[in-house]
Design a protein around this motif. Structure first.
Motif: not given
Length: 454
Positions: A89-93, A98-99, A106-110
């Motif tokens: 969970e710590l790694i995913i957060i 980082q993402l 890119l989110g708005e672009l997609f």
């Protein structure tokens, strides 16, 4: 070993029980002996039960030890997995942070890409170019429904699809394909497509059906002038400039154009009042035609009589001149009365039909007003029953109101003009008759005042 001992004891007890059952005691000594044997048997049976109990106890203890060992192992494994889960969970957060940091906009672009795909899909589905490229619709559908972010290949596919559509919109293409004719039958024809807007074959306009992917001939074609333009464009040689017909709305204007009612349908919208108005108009035209012919013949006869010295009874002027005798000098008042009487006899035949035309010209707009009132009553009845949610329910009454008014005016205006023209023509003839009769009276008065010889 314990199992073998238990089996042997069991067999011994079974044999002894069989013997006891087989030989019942005959005296007290045998009874005593039987009691002793039964005691031995009970002891053996108790030993067997004890052996079975001990064996079950040992087995339960063994199973308990195994269960406790498994529980301890699973608890240790659970603790290890919990630690690993917390670490993941710590790694995913950390990775999501980082993402988010690296993706930026890119989110708005997609999101924009998905919206563009949905908008483009609806346009391309209804485009005539999809007749030859149905695969792109399936690809765009899959791209719009995908939950993952689009890849470079997906973006490239969208770009190519839009570019192909823009390129096709500027080309005139002729190709052979199967179309559905007005009778609902499939037949192969040569089709001319102008961009992505209009297609026609043999001078008949076509529309594209996205549901079946076929071109279908319009059941009701536009006016002949537009069909002739399309036919001439089809037969024109390549490289020559030729005017044509194009619907920039991809068939929307053409669909509305073919739904426009023709003259027959427009008249039928007027209902029975409209047919009555047209009937009166036809009667008025027949009367006007007959009166024009009659007045033209009368006018020619009067002109011939003016140029001739002989009196003819075939025209009104000749019949009026026959009242005056050259060799007889008549009293002026008497002659004037006779001429007036002759003119009065000719006037009805000259003015016949004018009153009827005037009445028809007055009745036509009144009937149009009646149709207007009737149509509005029907419209308000529809509003009372169904409300104003659907304008089509009110269109019938409104159409009747407007069409009857139009027909009434269309009949009344020509009839008024014709009545005016006939009135002017008849008045000119009557004026000629009055002038000739006045000249006769004047000549007769001169003769009466001439001095006599001697």
């Amino acid at each position: 070993m314990k199992k073998l001992l238990a089996i042997s004891l069991g067999l011994g007890l079974l044999i002894n029980s069989l013997q006891v059952t087989a030989a019942p005691p005959a005296n007290i000594d045998q009874l005593l002996e039987q009691v002793k044997r039964e005691r031995v048997l009970e002891q053996q049976q108790n030993k067997l039960r004890e052996a079975e109990f001990l064996e079950a106890r040992d087995q339960q203890a063994r199973l308990l030890r195994e269960a406790r060992s498994a529980l301890a192992s699973e608890e240790a494994r659970t603790a290890s997995l919990n630690e690993q889960f917390e670490e993941n969970e710590l790694i995913i957060i950390d990775k999501e942070a980082q993402l988010q940091e690296k993706s930026g906009s890119l989110g708005e672009l997609f999101g924009s890409v998905r919206q563009m795909v949905n908008d483009s899909r609806s346009v391309l589905e209804s485009s005539m170019t999809s007749l030859h490229n149905r695969e792109r619709i399936e690809q765009l559908n899959a791209l719009a429904e995908r939950q993952q972010q689009p890849t470079i290949d997906d973006l490239h596919l969208l770009w190519i699809s839009l570019q192909e559509e823009m390129t096709a919109s500027g080309k005139v293409v002729r190709f052979e394909t199967d179309i559905i004719n007005a009778a609902g039958e499939m037949e192969s024809r040569e089709v001319t497509r102008i961009g992505v807007f209009t297609a026609f074959s043999d001078g008949k306009f076509l529309r594209y059906l996205p549901e079946t992917g076929n071109l279908v001939e319009l059941a009701r074609q536009p006016v002949q002038r537009l069909r002739d333009v399309a036919k001439n464009f089809e037969t024109a040689e390549a490289g020559t400039l030729q005017p044509t017909v194009m619907d920039p709305t991809r068939g929307a204007i053409m669909a509305l154009l073919v739904q426009t009612p023709n003259l027959k349908e427009r008249i039928e919208q007027g209902g029975w009042i409209g047919f009555i108005i047209l009937g009166l108009g036809a009667i008025g035209l027949l009367i006007a035609l007959q009166r024009f012919v009659h007045l033209i013949l009368v006018e020619r006869g009067v002109k011939r009589q003016q140029k001739s010295s002989e009196v003819s009874m075939k025209n009104p002027l000749g019949r009026i001149l026959s009242v005056y005798k050259e060799e007889l000098a008549q009293d002026v008042e008497t002659l004037s009365l006779k001429l007036d009487e002759a003119i009065l006899r000719e006037t009805p035949s000259i003015e016949r039909g004018l009153v009827t035309l005037a009445i028809l010209a007055a009745i036509a707009p009144m009937l149009g007003l009646l149709g207007t009132v009737s149509g509005m009553i029907e419209t308000f009845q529809s509003i009372t029953l169904f409300g104003t949610s659907d304008p089509k329910l009110m269109s019938g009454g409104i159409s009747q109101a407007l069409v009857t008014t139009e027909l009434g005016l269309a009949v009344a205006i020509p009839l008024l003009l014709i009545h005016s023209a006939l009135s002017s023509k008849s008045n000119r003839l009557i004026q000629i008759l009055d002038e000739e009769s006045a000249s006769i009276v004047a000549r007769n008065a001169e003769k009466q005042h001439e001095p006599t010889d001697g």
